[in-house]
Design a protein around this motif. Sequence first.
Motif, PDB file in Angstrom:
ATOM      1  N   PHE A   1       0.844  -1.186   0.000  1.00 42.19           N
ATOM      2  CA  PHE A   1       0.000   0.000   0.000  1.00 42.19           C
ATOM      3  C   PHE A   1       0.881   1.239   0.000  1.00 42.19           C
ATOM      4  O   PHE A   1       1.971   1.235   0.573  1.00 42.19           O
ATOM      5  CB  PHE A   1      -0.906   0.012   1.239  1.00 42.19           C
ATOM      6  CG  PHE A   1      -1.941  -1.070   1.204  1.00 42.19           C
ATOM      7  CD1 PHE A   1      -3.228  -0.796   0.769  1.00 42.19           C
ATOM      8  CD2 PHE A   1      -1.627  -2.368   1.578  1.00 42.19           C
ATOM      9  CE1 PHE A   1      -4.182  -1.803   0.709  1.00 42.19           C
ATOM     10  CE2 PHE A   1      -2.573  -3.384   1.520  1.00 42.19           C
ATOM     11  CZ  PHE A   1      -3.860  -3.097   1.086  1.00 42.19           C
ATOM     12  N   ALA A   2       0.397   2.293  -0.619  1.00 41.47           N
ATOM     13  CA  ALA A   2       1.073   3.583  -0.600  1.00 41.47           C
ATOM     14  C   ALA A   2       0.868   4.221   0.772  1.00 41.47           C
ATOM     15  O   ALA A   2      -0.030   3.814   1.519  1.00 41.47           O
ATOM     16  CB  ALA A   2       0.508   4.472  -1.707  1.00 41.47           C
ATOM     17  N   PRO A   3       1.654   5.244   1.101  1.00 40.36           N
ATOM     18  CA  PRO A   3       1.506   5.872   2.421  1.00 40.36           C
ATOM     19  C   PRO A   3       0.090   6.356   2.732  1.00 40.36           C
ATOM     20  O   PRO A   3      -0.344   6.302   3.876  1.00 40.36           O
ATOM     21  CB  PRO A   3       2.478   7.046   2.364  1.00 40.36           C
ATOM     22  CG  PRO A   3       3.508   6.644   1.367  1.00 40.36           C
ATOM     23  CD  PRO A   3       2.778   5.813   0.347  1.00 40.36           C
ATOM     24  N   GLU A   4      -0.650   6.785   1.701  1.00 49.02           N
ATOM     25  CA  GLU A   4      -2.017   7.270   1.956  1.00 49.02           C
ATOM     26  C   GLU A   4      -3.040   6.136   2.044  1.00 49.02           C
ATOM     27  O   GLU A   4      -4.218   6.373   2.270  1.00 49.02           O
ATOM     28  CB  GLU A   4      -2.436   8.301   0.894  1.00 49.02           C
ATOM     29  CG  GLU A   4      -2.580   7.761  -0.507  1.00 49.02           C
ATOM     30  CD  GLU A   4      -1.274   7.624  -1.285  1.00 49.02           C
ATOM     31  OE1 GLU A   4      -1.333   7.083  -2.402  1.00 49.02           O
ATOM     32  OE2 GLU A   4      -0.194   8.012  -0.775  1.00 49.02           O
ATOM     33  N   GLY A   5      -2.582   4.875   1.877  1.00 45.82           N
ATOM     34  CA  GLY A   5      -3.463   3.726   2.084  1.00 45.82           C
ATOM     35  C   GLY A   5      -4.021   3.080   0.839  1.00 45.82           C
ATOM     36  O   GLY A   5      -4.755   2.105   0.939  1.00 45.82           O
ATOM     37  N   THR A   6      -3.698   3.578  -0.330  1.00 44.86           N
ATOM     38  CA  THR A   6      -4.198   2.960  -1.555  1.00 44.86           C
ATOM     39  C   THR A   6      -3.322   1.772  -1.941  1.00 44.86           C
ATOM     40  O   THR A   6      -2.104   1.814  -1.783  1.00 44.86           O
ATOM     41  CB  THR A   6      -4.241   3.968  -2.723  1.00 44.86           C
ATOM     42  OG1 THR A   6      -2.933   4.496  -2.918  1.00 44.86           O
ATOM     43  CG2 THR A   6      -5.213   5.087  -2.445  1.00 44.86           C
ATOM     44  N   PRO A   7      -3.939   0.702  -2.433  1.00 44.06           N
ATOM     45  CA  PRO A   7      -3.147  -0.443  -2.878  1.00 44.06           C
ATOM     46  C   PRO A   7      -2.181  -0.006  -3.979  1.00 44.06           C
ATOM     47  O   PRO A   7      -2.496   0.854  -4.797  1.00 44.06           O
ATOM     48  CB  PRO A   7      -4.186  -1.418  -3.429  1.00 44.06           C
ATOM     49  CG  PRO A   7      -5.473  -1.006  -2.801  1.00 44.06           C
ATOM     50  CD  PRO A   7      -5.369   0.477  -2.603  1.00 44.06           C
ATOM     51  N   THR A   8      -1.025  -0.584  -3.974  1.00 43.10           N
ATOM     52  CA  THR A   8      -0.016  -0.239  -4.966  1.00 43.10           C
ATOM     53  C   THR A   8       0.656  -1.497  -5.467  1.00 43.10           C
ATOM     54  O   THR A   8       0.686  -2.513  -4.775  1.00 43.10           O
ATOM     55  CB  THR A   8       1.011   0.752  -4.383  1.00 43.10           C
ATOM     56  OG1 THR A   8       1.874   1.187  -5.424  1.00 43.10           O
ATOM     57  CG2 THR A   8       1.836   0.125  -3.283  1.00 43.10           C
ATOM     58  N   ARG A   9       1.152  -1.418  -6.643  1.00 39.79           N
ATOM     59  CA  ARG A   9       1.903  -2.540  -7.209  1.00 39.79           C
ATOM     60  C   ARG A   9       3.217  -1.990  -7.712  1.00 39.79           C
ATOM     61  O   ARG A   9       3.249  -1.069  -8.509  1.00 39.79           O
ATOM     62  CB  ARG A   9       1.143  -3.203  -8.355  1.00 39.79           C
ATOM     63  CG  ARG A   9       1.913  -4.391  -8.891  1.00 39.79           C
ATOM     64  CD  ARG A   9       1.143  -5.113  -9.974  1.00 39.79           C
ATOM     65  NE  ARG A   9       1.914  -6.220 -10.466  1.00 39.79           N
ATOM     66  CZ  ARG A   9       2.904  -6.096 -11.342  1.00 39.79           C
ATOM     67  NH1 ARG A   9       3.250  -4.939 -11.816  1.00 39.79           N
ATOM     68  NH2 ARG A   9       3.561  -7.170 -11.746  1.00 39.79           N
ATOM     69  N   ILE A  10       4.288  -2.538  -7.234  1.00 36.65           N
ATOM     70  CA  ILE A  10       5.607  -2.133  -7.664  1.00 36.65           C
ATOM     71  C   ILE A  10       6.071  -3.114  -8.728  1.00 36.65           C
ATOM     72  O   ILE A  10       5.945  -4.330  -8.553  1.00 36.65           O
ATOM     73  CB  ILE A  10       6.567  -2.097  -6.469  1.00 36.65           C
ATOM     74  CG1 ILE A  10       6.053  -1.042  -5.493  1.00 36.65           C
ATOM     75  CG2 ILE A  10       7.974  -1.805  -6.899  1.00 36.65           C
ATOM     76  CD1 ILE A  10       6.526  -1.226  -4.111  1.00 36.65           C
ATOM     77  N   GLU A  11       6.560  -2.604  -9.816  1.00 33.42           N
ATOM     78  CA  GLU A  11       6.982  -3.432 -10.945  1.00 33.42           C
ATOM     79  C   GLU A  11       7.846  -4.601 -10.472  1.00 33.42           C
ATOM     80  O   GLU A  11       8.827  -4.414  -9.772  1.00 33.42           O
ATOM     81  CB  GLU A  11       7.752  -2.590 -11.967  1.00 33.42           C
ATOM     82  CG  GLU A  11       8.030  -3.310 -13.258  1.00 33.42           C
ATOM     83  CD  GLU A  11       6.764  -3.726 -14.001  1.00 33.42           C
ATOM     84  OE1 GLU A  11       6.776  -4.809 -14.597  1.00 33.42           O
ATOM     85  OE2 GLU A  11       5.763  -2.989 -13.963  1.00 33.42           O
ATOM     86  N   GLY A  12       7.417  -5.808 -10.842  1.00 34.33           N
ATOM     87  CA  GLY A  12       8.168  -7.007 -10.503  1.00 34.33           C
ATOM     88  C   GLY A  12       7.847  -7.594  -9.145  1.00 34.33           C
ATOM     89  O   GLY A  12       8.404  -8.615  -8.766  1.00 34.33           O
ATOM     90  N   ILE A  13       6.969  -6.940  -8.390  1.00 30.88           N
ATOM     91  CA  ILE A  13       6.593  -7.434  -7.065  1.00 30.88           C
ATOM     92  C   ILE A  13       5.091  -7.677  -7.043  1.00 30.88           C
ATOM     93  O   ILE A  13       4.322  -6.811  -7.404  1.00 30.88           O
ATOM     94  CB  ILE A  13       6.934  -6.416  -5.955  1.00 30.88           C
ATOM     95  CG1 ILE A  13       8.411  -6.051  -5.965  1.00 30.88           C
ATOM     96  CG2 ILE A  13       6.538  -6.962  -4.594  1.00 30.88           C
ATOM     97  CD1 ILE A  13       8.777  -4.963  -4.987  1.00 30.88           C
ATOM     98  N   GLY A  14       4.696  -8.849  -6.597  1.00 34.69           N
ATOM     99  CA  GLY A  14       3.283  -9.134  -6.401  1.00 34.69           C
ATOM    100  C   GLY A  14       2.582  -9.614  -7.655  1.00 34.69           C
ATOM    101  O   GLY A  14       3.182  -9.746  -8.714  1.00 34.69           O
ATOM    102  N   PRO A  15       1.287  -9.876  -7.516  1.00 26.86           N
ATOM    103  CA  PRO A  15       0.515 -10.414  -8.643  1.00 26.86           C
ATOM    104  C   PRO A  15       0.341  -9.361  -9.728  1.00 26.86           C
ATOM    105  O   PRO A  15       0.291  -8.173  -9.461  1.00 26.86           O
ATOM    106  CB  PRO A  15      -0.823 -10.790  -8.012  1.00 26.86           C
ATOM    107  CG  PRO A  15      -0.922  -9.962  -6.788  1.00 26.86           C
ATOM    108  CD  PRO A  15       0.486  -9.714  -6.320  1.00 26.86           C
TER     109      PRO A  15
END
Length: 185
Positions: free
Chosen positions: A165-179
């Motif tokens: 999640f980003a600092p403000e609480g929104t889900p985030t996806r970092i390239e190469g990490i996670g689904p």
Amino acid sequence: MPHIALYTFGVLKSPLADPAPLTREFHDSSEAVYRTISQHPGYLARAEAADGDRGTHFDLDWGAWGEFAVPAWYGKGHTVETIALAATLSLWTDVRPAFDAIYTGLHRAALNRRHDWFERTGHPGYVCWWVSDGVIPTWQDGVSRLEHLHDHGPAPHAFTFHHSFAPEGTPTRIEGIGPKSGQVR
């Protein structure tokens, strides 16, 4: 600017004081792993005992990192002869540098051996969360977040690299990490 706090916890198959080769291998590799991680870009700090390594995790002075604490599911000893755990608490500039440090180099090699050293507990082995600039997380913060992750899954309060999640609480996806987007795990 907020920072990422990262707490890791594992239950060892045998106490740290055990002279068996596998236990010694784990213990002896730790210093080099910590040294390498502390030089990684994005690393800010980690909990280190003010009085060195004299005693168990439970009776050391951790300074601003607070009193040492463990999750409720840790059922092994608390004495020098019986303690069987590995725990870290660290601060990072962002999720990506923490992920890269954990999943590359010496630490990656150690992760590949984790089943030699650690019990399979069915509990998460780490948790991430955002802290405000200047805030030092405590061991109890890490325990609370890890237990929350176990009980409720990833959320802005307690998450993993793969479900961040980003600092403000929104889900985030970092390239190469996670689904990949649209994938459910």
